[in-house]
Design a protein around this motif. Structure first.
Motif, PDB file in Angstrom:
ATOM      1  N   PRO A   1     -64.139 -42.436  54.158  1.00  0.00           N
ATOM      2  CA  PRO A   1     -64.234 -40.998  54.425  1.00  0.00           C
ATOM      3  C   PRO A   1     -63.201 -40.538  55.448  1.00  0.00           C
ATOM      4  N   CYS A   2     -62.885 -39.264  55.409  1.00  0.00           N
ATOM      5  CA  CYS A   2     -62.154 -38.656  56.523  1.00  0.00           C
ATOM      6  C   CYS A   2     -63.233 -38.299  57.548  1.00  0.00           C
ATOM      7  N   HIS A   3     -63.239 -39.019  58.649  1.00  0.00           N
ATOM      8  CA  HIS A   3     -64.395 -39.007  59.543  1.00  0.00           C
ATOM      9  C   HIS A   3     -64.294 -38.037  60.708  1.00  0.00           C
ATOM     10  N   ARG A   4     -63.152 -37.362  60.844  1.00  0.00           N
ATOM     11  CA  ARG A   4     -62.982 -36.499  62.012  1.00  0.00           C
ATOM     12  C   ARG A   4     -62.177 -35.256  61.669  1.00  0.00           C
ATOM     13  N   LEU A   5     -62.649 -34.118  62.189  1.00  0.00           N
ATOM     14  CA  LEU A   5     -61.922 -32.859  62.043  1.00  0.00           C
ATOM     15  C   LEU A   5     -61.883 -32.187  63.408  1.00  0.00           C
ATOM     16  N   THR A   6     -60.694 -31.797  63.848  1.00  0.00           N
ATOM     17  CA  THR A   6     -60.588 -31.074  65.118  1.00  0.00           C
ATOM     18  C   THR A   6     -60.219 -29.626  64.825  1.00  0.00           C
ATOM     19  N   VAL A   7     -60.850 -28.701  65.532  1.00  0.00           N
ATOM     20  CA  VAL A   7     -60.693 -27.278  65.207  1.00  0.00           C
ATOM     21  C   VAL A   7     -60.328 -26.419  66.420  1.00  0.00           C
ATOM     22  N   GLN A   8     -60.079 -27.057  67.549  1.00  0.00           N
ATOM     23  CA  GLN A   8     -59.700 -26.302  68.742  1.00  0.00           C
ATOM     24  C   GLN A   8     -58.523 -26.983  69.446  1.00  0.00           C
ATOM     25  N   GLY A   9     -57.446 -26.245  69.640  1.00  0.00           N
ATOM     26  CA  GLY A   9     -56.293 -26.788  70.356  1.00  0.00           C
ATOM     27  C   GLY A   9     -55.444 -27.713  69.508  1.00  0.00           C
TER      28      GLY A   9
ATOM     29  N   MET B   1     -52.005 -29.741  49.957  1.00  0.00           N
ATOM     30  CA  MET B   1     -52.360 -29.232  51.278  1.00  0.00           C
ATOM     31  C   MET B   1     -53.506 -28.229  51.189  1.00  0.00           C
ATOM     32  N   ASP B   2     -53.657 -27.596  50.040  1.00  0.00           N
ATOM     33  CA  ASP B   2     -54.759 -26.645  49.847  1.00  0.00           C
ATOM     34  C   ASP B   2     -56.115 -27.356  49.958  1.00  0.00           C
ATOM     35  N   ILE B   3     -56.157 -28.642  49.591  1.00  0.00           N
ATOM     36  CA  ILE B   3     -57.396 -29.414  49.710  1.00  0.00           C
ATOM     37  C   ILE B   3     -57.751 -29.598  51.176  1.00  0.00           C
ATOM     38  N   VAL B   4     -56.748 -29.951  51.970  1.00  0.00           N
ATOM     39  CA  VAL B   4     -56.979 -30.129  53.411  1.00  0.00           C
ATOM     40  C   VAL B   4     -57.425 -28.811  54.031  1.00  0.00           C
ATOM     41  N   ASP B   5     -56.805 -27.717  53.595  1.00  0.00           N
ATOM     42  CA  ASP B   5     -57.133 -26.400  54.147  1.00  0.00           C
ATOM     43  C   ASP B   5     -58.595 -26.016  53.903  1.00  0.00           C
ATOM     44  N   LYS B   6     -59.088 -26.277  52.696  1.00  0.00           N
ATOM     45  CA  LYS B   6     -60.458 -25.861  52.427  1.00  0.00           C
ATOM     46  C   LYS B   6     -61.471 -26.759  53.132  1.00  0.00           C
ATOM     47  N   ILE B   7     -61.112 -28.010  53.371  1.00  0.00           N
ATOM     48  CA  ILE B   7     -61.991 -28.874  54.172  1.00  0.00           C
ATOM     49  C   ILE B   7     -62.005 -28.376  55.619  1.00  0.00           C
ATOM     50  N   ALA B   8     -60.821 -28.018  56.126  1.00  0.00           N
ATOM     51  CA  ALA B   8     -60.729 -27.513  57.491  1.00  0.00           C
ATOM     52  C   ALA B   8     -61.475 -26.193  57.636  1.00  0.00           C
ATOM     53  N   ALA B   9     -61.430 -25.362  56.602  1.00  0.00           N
ATOM     54  CA  ALA B   9     -62.093 -24.053  56.664  1.00  0.00           C
ATOM     55  C   ALA B   9     -63.610 -24.190  56.795  1.00  0.00           C
ATOM     56  N   GLY B  10     -64.138 -25.320  56.346  1.00  0.00           N
ATOM     57  CA  GLY B  10     -65.586 -25.538  56.440  1.00  0.00           C
ATOM     58  C   GLY B  10     -66.054 -25.870  57.844  1.00  0.00           C
ATOM     59  N   GLY B  11     -65.114 -26.192  58.733  1.00  0.00           N
ATOM     60  CA  GLY B  11     -65.475 -26.495  60.108  1.00  0.00           C
ATOM     61  C   GLY B  11     -66.084 -27.875  60.277  1.00  0.00           C
ATOM     62  N   VAL B  12     -66.609 -28.084  61.466  1.00  0.00           N
ATOM     63  CA  VAL B  12     -67.191 -29.375  61.828  1.00  0.00           C
ATOM     64  C   VAL B  12     -68.680 -29.390  61.499  1.00  0.00           C
ATOM     65  N   GLY B  13     -69.166 -30.565  61.126  1.00  0.00           N
ATOM     66  CA  GLY B  13     -70.581 -30.713  60.775  1.00  0.00           C
ATOM     67  C   GLY B  13     -71.483 -30.757  61.987  1.00  0.00           C
TER      68      GLY B  13
END
Length: 278
Positions: free
Chosen positions: A159-167, A245-257
């Motif tokens: 899995p992609c186990h980490r998403l950062t959304v600030q900074g 890259m659109d795949i990465v974008d939509k995963i990022a748009a969902g935010g952190v769990g």
């Protein structure tokens, strides 16, 4: 007092004392019996509690084994139970393999095979294909390691186990354990870090610990221009996303769990293939 009356009185008193003694003995016997019953009940209660504890332990152990068995079975299956939500176009991710690598770093010949060359990697995910173009001229050790891990199937179902959304805006992948601490069994040094700490959107770079020689199997994709610390040497840039890259974008748009780390919309790498260009 006449002798006969004295005798009768003495007999009566002796009988009373005898009766009193018998009453006392009965009372004592009752007390002894009650105490014995109390002790026996206490012992029975203790045994029952102990048995319940043992039974509870077996139930708990059975539950844990059941979960382990279920997890092991799911890891051999193509998919696990569907999560609460998925990004559009994604299927349910497979169970986390939870495996550690026991590999050795690529040999000098394997590094030489990609040095100065371009490698195209296809990441098949549960959300579609992401294509990477890897730079063997600027990061030959990193690219050689990526090719090796792809060939042995190290990232299967990881899995992609980490998403950062600030900074810092990155999606981090590449750990089959799913916990962020897995590695392929080896590490190597930093290559091609940006001197100014700037990582443009679409950059693919290696994740590492504070140890500059801890590059291994974890990498991250930058989905929005980010500035990362240069202390300790920075992070190895070894490629760019050239499709998906659109795949990465939509995963990022969902935010952190709910755990505050993993993406709320799960994405896993099903397989990786590479092709070395001239």
């Amino acid at each position: 007092m006449p002798a006969r009356l004295h005798t009768l009185w003495r007999v009566t008193k002796e009988q009373e004392r005898a009766r009193a003694k018998r009453r006392y003995e009965r009372q004592q016997a009752n007390l002894v019996r009650q105490e014995a019953e109390r002790k026996r009940n206490a012992q029975v209660a203790a045994v029952v509690v102990a048995l319940l504890a043992v039974i509870g332990g077996f139930i708990l152990l059975a539950g844990k084994l059941g979960k382990d068995d279920k997890s092991a079975g799911a890891s051999s299956s193509s998919t696990s139970a569907a999560p609460a939500s998925l990004a559009a176009g994604c299927t349910a991710p497979p169970a986390v393999p939870n495996t550690e690598g026991k590999l050795s770093a690529p040999s000098a010949d394997e590094v030489s095979a990609v040095t100065g060359k371009t490698v195209v990697a296809q990441l098949e995910t549960n959300c579609g294909t992401i294509e990477l173009t890897l730079d063997g001229a600027k990061a030959p050790k990193t690219v050689a390691s990526f090719v090796q891990l792809a060939q042995v199937g190290y990232w299967k179902d990881a899995p992609c186990h980490r998403l950062t959304v600030q900074g810092i805006f990155v999606l981090q992948c590449g750990d089959p354990t799913g916990g962020g601490s897995g590695n392929p069994g080896y590490g190597y040094g930093i290559e091609n870090p940006p001197a100014d700490g700037t990582y443009p959107r679409g950059t693919v770079a290696m994740a590492r610990t504070d140890d500059p020689n801890s590059n291994g199997g974890q990498y991250f994709i930058v989905y929005k221009d980010s500035d990362l610390p240069t202390d300790g040497g920075g992070y190895s840039i070894f490629g760019t996303v050239t499709a998906g890259m659109d795949i990465v974008d939509k995963i990022a748009a969902g935010g952190v769990g709910t755990d505050g780390v993993a993406p709320a919309l799960p994405i896993s790498t099903l397989s990786v293939t590479t092709e070395t260009k001239g």
